[in-house]
Design an enzyme around this catalytic site. Structure first.
Site, PDB file in Angstrom:
ATOM      1  N   SER A   1      -6.832  -0.188   9.549  1.00  0.00           N
ATOM      2  CA  SER A   1      -7.327  -1.454   8.979  1.00  0.00           C
ATOM      3  C   SER A   1      -8.757  -1.674   9.436  1.00  0.00           C
ATOM      4  O   SER A   1      -9.156  -1.181  10.509  1.00  0.00           O
ATOM      5  CB  SER A   1      -6.470  -2.624   9.480  1.00  0.00           C
ATOM      6  OG  SER A   1      -7.063  -3.867   9.131  1.00  0.00           O
TER       7      SER A   1
ATOM      8  N   VAL B   1      -5.981  -6.396   0.951  1.00  0.00           N
ATOM      9  CA  VAL B   1      -5.335  -5.747  -0.193  1.00  0.00           C
ATOM     10  C   VAL B   1      -4.221  -6.666  -0.684  1.00  0.00           C
ATOM     11  O   VAL B   1      -3.459  -7.215   0.127  1.00  0.00           O
ATOM     12  CB  VAL B   1      -4.737  -4.376   0.222  1.00  0.00           C
ATOM     13  CG1 VAL B   1      -4.219  -3.643  -1.011  1.00  0.00           C
ATOM     14  CG2 VAL B   1      -5.763  -3.540   0.974  1.00  0.00           C
TER      15      VAL B   1
ATOM     16  N   TYR C   1      -2.737  -6.974  16.790  1.00  0.00           N
ATOM     17  CA  TYR C   1      -2.845  -6.166  15.564  1.00  0.00           C
ATOM     18  C   TYR C   1      -4.117  -5.321  15.596  1.00  0.00           C
ATOM     19  O   TYR C   1      -4.084  -4.114  15.318  1.00  0.00           O
ATOM     20  CB  TYR C   1      -2.827  -7.108  14.361  1.00  0.00           C
ATOM     21  CG  TYR C   1      -2.884  -6.440  13.009  1.00  0.00           C
ATOM     22  CD1 TYR C   1      -1.715  -6.007  12.380  1.00  0.00           C
ATOM     23  CD2 TYR C   1      -4.091  -6.278  12.335  1.00  0.00           C
ATOM     24  CE1 TYR C   1      -1.760  -5.419  11.121  1.00  0.00           C
ATOM     25  CE2 TYR C   1      -4.143  -5.694  11.086  1.00  0.00           C
ATOM     26  CZ  TYR C   1      -2.977  -5.270  10.477  1.00  0.00           C
ATOM     27  OH  TYR C   1      -3.030  -4.682   9.227  1.00  0.00           O
TER      28      TYR C   1
ATOM     29  N   ILE D   1       0.831  -1.203   0.000  1.00  0.00           N
ATOM     30  CA  ILE D   1       0.000   0.000   0.000  1.00  0.00           C
ATOM     31  C   ILE D   1       0.867   1.255   0.000  1.00  0.00           C
ATOM     32  O   ILE D   1       0.575   2.233  -0.698  1.00  0.00           O
ATOM     33  CB  ILE D   1      -0.942  -0.017   1.221  1.00  0.00           C
ATOM     34  CG1 ILE D   1      -1.957  -1.168   1.090  1.00  0.00           C
ATOM     35  CG2 ILE D   1      -1.665   1.326   1.373  1.00  0.00           C
ATOM     36  CD1 ILE D   1      -2.746  -1.452   2.366  1.00  0.00           C
TER      37      ILE D   1
ATOM     38  N   ASP E   1      14.051   2.006  10.317  1.00  0.00           N
ATOM     39  CA  ASP E   1      13.046   1.211  11.020  1.00  0.00           C
ATOM     40  C   ASP E   1      12.154   2.189  11.775  1.00  0.00           C
ATOM     41  O   ASP E   1      12.649   2.946  12.624  1.00  0.00           O
ATOM     42  CB  ASP E   1      13.754   0.255  11.994  1.00  0.00           C
ATOM     43  CG  ASP E   1      12.792  -0.695  12.692  1.00  0.00           C
ATOM     44  OD1 ASP E   1      11.584  -0.376  12.770  1.00  0.00           O
ATOM     45  OD2 ASP E   1      13.248  -1.749  13.158  1.00  0.00           O
ATOM     46  N   VAL E   2      10.859   2.187  11.485  1.00  0.00           N
ATOM     47  CA  VAL E   2       9.981   3.175  12.133  1.00  0.00           C
ATOM     48  C   VAL E   2       9.819   2.917  13.630  1.00  0.00           C
ATOM     49  O   VAL E   2       9.278   3.765  14.342  1.00  0.00           O
ATOM     50  CB  VAL E   2       8.594   3.269  11.454  1.00  0.00           C
ATOM     51  CG1 VAL E   2       8.708   3.733  10.013  1.00  0.00           C
ATOM     52  CG2 VAL E   2       7.816   1.959  11.572  1.00  0.00           C
TER      53      VAL E   2
ATOM     54  N   THR F   1      -1.058  -7.438  -1.421  1.00  0.00           N
ATOM     55  CA  THR F   1       0.290  -6.926  -1.168  1.00  0.00           C
ATOM     56  C   THR F   1       1.161  -8.091  -0.710  1.00  0.00           C
ATOM     57  O   THR F   1       0.650  -9.173  -0.382  1.00  0.00           O
ATOM     58  CB  THR F   1       0.270  -5.882  -0.030  1.00  0.00           C
ATOM     59  OG1 THR F   1      -0.093  -6.565   1.181  1.00  0.00           O
ATOM     60  CG2 THR F   1      -0.706  -4.746  -0.301  1.00  0.00           C
TER      61      THR F   1
ATOM     62  N   ASP G   1      11.620   3.222   4.703  1.00  0.00           N
ATOM     63  CA  ASP G   1      11.318   1.787   4.788  1.00  0.00           C
ATOM     64  C   ASP G   1      12.548   1.071   5.326  1.00  0.00           C
ATOM     65  O   ASP G   1      13.677   1.512   5.111  1.00  0.00           O
ATOM     66  CB  ASP G   1      10.953   1.245   3.396  1.00  0.00           C
ATOM     67  CG  ASP G   1      10.122  -0.018   3.466  1.00  0.00           C
ATOM     68  OD1 ASP G   1       8.923   0.038   3.124  1.00  0.00           O
ATOM     69  OD2 ASP G   1      10.667  -1.085   3.866  1.00  0.00           O
TER      70      ASP G   1
ATOM     71  N   LYS H   1      -4.425  -1.221  15.625  1.00  0.00           N
ATOM     72  CA  LYS H   1      -5.126  -0.452  14.594  1.00  0.00           C
ATOM     73  C   LYS H   1      -6.243   0.395  15.221  1.00  0.00           C
ATOM     74  O   LYS H   1      -6.503   1.516  14.786  1.00  0.00           O
ATOM     75  CB  LYS H   1      -5.682  -1.393  13.512  1.00  0.00           C
ATOM     76  CG  LYS H   1      -4.595  -2.086  12.686  1.00  0.00           C
ATOM     77  CD  LYS H   1      -3.693  -1.095  11.967  1.00  0.00           C
ATOM     78  CE  LYS H   1      -2.680  -1.773  11.045  1.00  0.00           C
ATOM     79  NZ  LYS H   1      -1.791  -0.834  10.359  1.00  0.00           N
TER      80      LYS H   1
HETATM   81  P1  NAD Z   1       3.586  -4.963   3.109  1.00  0.00           P
HETATM   82  O1  NAD Z   1       4.261  -5.870   4.083  1.00  0.00           O
HETATM   83  O2  NAD Z   1       3.222  -5.498   1.798  1.00  0.00           O
HETATM   84  O3  NAD Z   1       4.448  -3.631   2.963  1.00  0.00           O
HETATM   85  C1  NAD Z   1       4.806  -2.943   4.146  1.00  0.00           C
HETATM   86  C2  NAD Z   1       6.054  -2.141   3.934  1.00  0.00           C
HETATM   87  O4  NAD Z   1       6.385  -1.564   5.213  1.00  0.00           O
HETATM   88  C3  NAD Z   1       7.251  -2.987   3.506  1.00  0.00           C
HETATM   89  O5  NAD Z   1       7.989  -2.320   2.496  1.00  0.00           O
HETATM   90  C4  NAD Z   1       8.057  -3.141   4.784  1.00  0.00           C
HETATM   91  O6  NAD Z   1       9.445  -3.271   4.564  1.00  0.00           O
HETATM   92  C5  NAD Z   1       7.739  -1.835   5.498  1.00  0.00           C
HETATM   93  N1  NAD Z   1       7.920  -1.965   6.941  1.00  0.00           N
HETATM   94  C6  NAD Z   1       7.420  -2.909   7.766  1.00  0.00           C
HETATM   95  N2  NAD Z   1       7.859  -2.714   9.012  1.00  0.00           N
HETATM   96  C7  NAD Z   1       8.672  -1.630   8.973  1.00  0.00           C
HETATM   97  C8  NAD Z   1       9.425  -0.948   9.940  1.00  0.00           C
HETATM   98  N3  NAD Z   1       9.487  -1.371  11.227  1.00  0.00           N
HETATM   99  N4  NAD Z   1      10.124   0.141   9.572  1.00  0.00           N
HETATM  100  C9  NAD Z   1      10.114   0.552   8.284  1.00  0.00           C
HETATM  101  N5  NAD Z   1       9.427  -0.065   7.313  1.00  0.00           N
HETATM  102  C10 NAD Z   1       8.711  -1.148   7.661  1.00  0.00           C
HETATM  103  O7  NAD Z   1       2.270  -4.441   3.855  1.00  0.00           O
HETATM  104  P2  NAD Z   1       0.927  -3.791   3.245  1.00  0.00           P
HETATM  105  O8  NAD Z   1      -0.044  -4.874   3.053  1.00  0.00           O
HETATM  106  O9  NAD Z   1       1.250  -2.868   2.155  1.00  0.00           O
HETATM  107  O10 NAD Z   1       0.473  -2.988   4.534  1.00  0.00           O
HETATM  108  C11 NAD Z   1       0.701  -1.596   4.650  1.00  0.00           C
HETATM  109  C12 NAD Z   1      -0.145  -1.091   5.799  1.00  0.00           C
HETATM  110  O11 NAD Z   1      -1.502  -1.379   5.506  1.00  0.00           O
HETATM  111  C13 NAD Z   1       0.172  -1.776   7.124  1.00  0.00           C
HETATM  112  O12 NAD Z   1       0.082  -0.822   8.163  1.00  0.00           O
HETATM  113  C14 NAD Z   1      -0.918  -2.814   7.240  1.00  0.00           C
HETATM  114  O13 NAD Z   1      -1.187  -3.114   8.599  1.00  0.00           O
HETATM  115  C15 NAD Z   1      -2.064  -2.099   6.573  1.00  0.00           C
HETATM  116  N6  NAD Z   1      -3.116  -2.956   6.036  1.00  0.00           N
HETATM  117  C16 NAD Z   1      -2.841  -3.915   5.119  1.00  0.00           C
HETATM  118  C17 NAD Z   1      -3.885  -4.704   4.628  1.00  0.00           C
HETATM  119  C18 NAD Z   1      -3.680  -5.788   3.592  1.00  0.00           C
HETATM  120  O14 NAD Z   1      -4.602  -6.587   3.365  1.00  0.00           O
HETATM  121  N7  NAD Z   1      -2.547  -5.853   2.919  1.00  0.00           N
HETATM  122  C19 NAD Z   1      -5.182  -4.496   5.083  1.00  0.00           C
HETATM  123  C20 NAD Z   1      -5.414  -3.496   6.021  1.00  0.00           C
HETATM  124  C21 NAD Z   1      -4.372  -2.726   6.486  1.00  0.00           C
END
Ligand code: NAD
Length: 245
Positions: free
Chosen positions: A130, A176, A143, A15, A57-58, A178, A34, A147
């Site tokens: 989320s 989503v 989780y 995302i 790292d966040v 991903t 990231d 959220k």
């Molecule tokens: P993803 O794992 O595909 O991508 C997440 C990105 O964040 C990666 O590039 C990863 O390296 C980076 N990341 C993770 N931890 C980190 C840290 N400690 N410091 C820096 N970078 C870090 O995840 P996504 O599916 O794109 O999810 C993005 C956001 O959306 C997240 O907050 C997730 O909880 C939320 N979300 C995802 C979904 C889904 O279905 N994919 C649904 C609802 C919410």
């Protein structure tokens, strides 16, 4: 709208990357934060000079403060970095709990602490929460709690920073497509193909499929833009109707 500078955490994949692509398509400059340095390199190579990647790292709040000083003025912040971990309250280990809170909650809180002072009047923050904030699934206790905390933080910040002309909103995606979702699908697929599991999860959404990252990014972009000028403290579900029933 003139070109802006936007910081996107978790911008190297999923995302967050979708959001980076959307801002770049609009001509905005993006600083992608990231922890995956390799994926950041790919992002820069793919999207060109409007994107700068910084490996961070966040969960490291001192690093967030330092990078904010380095980046300087910013027009919008998008907090997308997050991790998905499973477990009930009973079977969530202390380590997993600490990780989820440090990344998914602390990573947003301290990114906001670092970057909100850099935002001008008219600036905005978009937090990726989320539908799990509404507890739409079993065995995601930490989780979901994290959220839900983000939605409370968004409302608190919306009130605190309205006088500064800064808007703060959340998006709440359903499933989503991903790397995060596909990792979960592989983990819980029971030997089925990842595509089959993702398709099955999609059928639990009234629209009959999961989202692609661009569909969430479009809402993030809208919320960050002047087109959403009277929206603050909102959480916008982008969930294909999952929580409508
Ligand atoms: P993803 O794992 O595909 O991508 C997440 C990105 O964040 C990666 O590039 C990863 O390296 C980076 N990341 C993770 N931890 C980190 C840290 N400690 N410091 C820096 N970078 C870090 O995840 P996504 O599916 O794109 O999810 C993005 C956001 O959306 C997240 O907050 C997730 O909880 C939320 N979300 C995802 C979904 C889904 O279905 N994919 C649904 C609802 C919410």
């Amino acid at each position: 709208m003139s070109s802006r500078t936007v910081v996107v955490t978790g911008g190297a994949a999923g995302i967050g990357r979708g959001a980076v692509e959307r801002f770049v398509a609009a001509g905005d400059r993006v600083v992608a934060l990231d922890r995956d340095a390799t994926a950041l390199g790919d992002l820069e190579a793919d999207l060109g000079e409007l994107v700068t990647g910084r490996a961070i790292d966040v969960a490291d709040r001192a690093a967030l403060a330092a990078i904010a000083t380095e980046v300087g003025s910013v027009d919008a912040l998008v907090c997308a970095a997050g991790v998905q971990r499973y477990g009930t309250v009973v079977d969530t280990s202390w380590n997993v709990y600490d990780e989820v809170m440090a990344v998914n909650v602390g990573g947003v809180f301290f990114a906001c602490q670092a970057f909100v002072p850099k935002l001008p009047r008219g600036g905005s923050v978009v937090v990726v929460a989320s539908v799990q904030a509404y507890a739409a699934q079993k065995s995601v206790a930490a989780y979901s709690m994290g959220k839900g905390a983000l939605l409370s933080l968004v409302r608190a910040m919306a009130v605190d920073h309205a006088d500064d002309g800064i808007r703060v909103n959340a998006v709440c995606p359903g499933s989503v497509d991903t790397p995060m979702l596909r990792t979960s699908a592989a983990q819980f697929g029971g030997g089925r193909s990842t595509d089959d599991v993702v398709a099955e999860w999609g059928r639990s959404h009234p629209l009959g499929r999961v989202a692609n990252p661009g569909e969430v990014a479009e809402v993030i972009y809208f919320l960050s833009s002047p087109a959403a000028s009277f929206m603050t403290g909102a959480d916008v579900k982008v969930d294909g109707g999952l929580t409508a029933g």
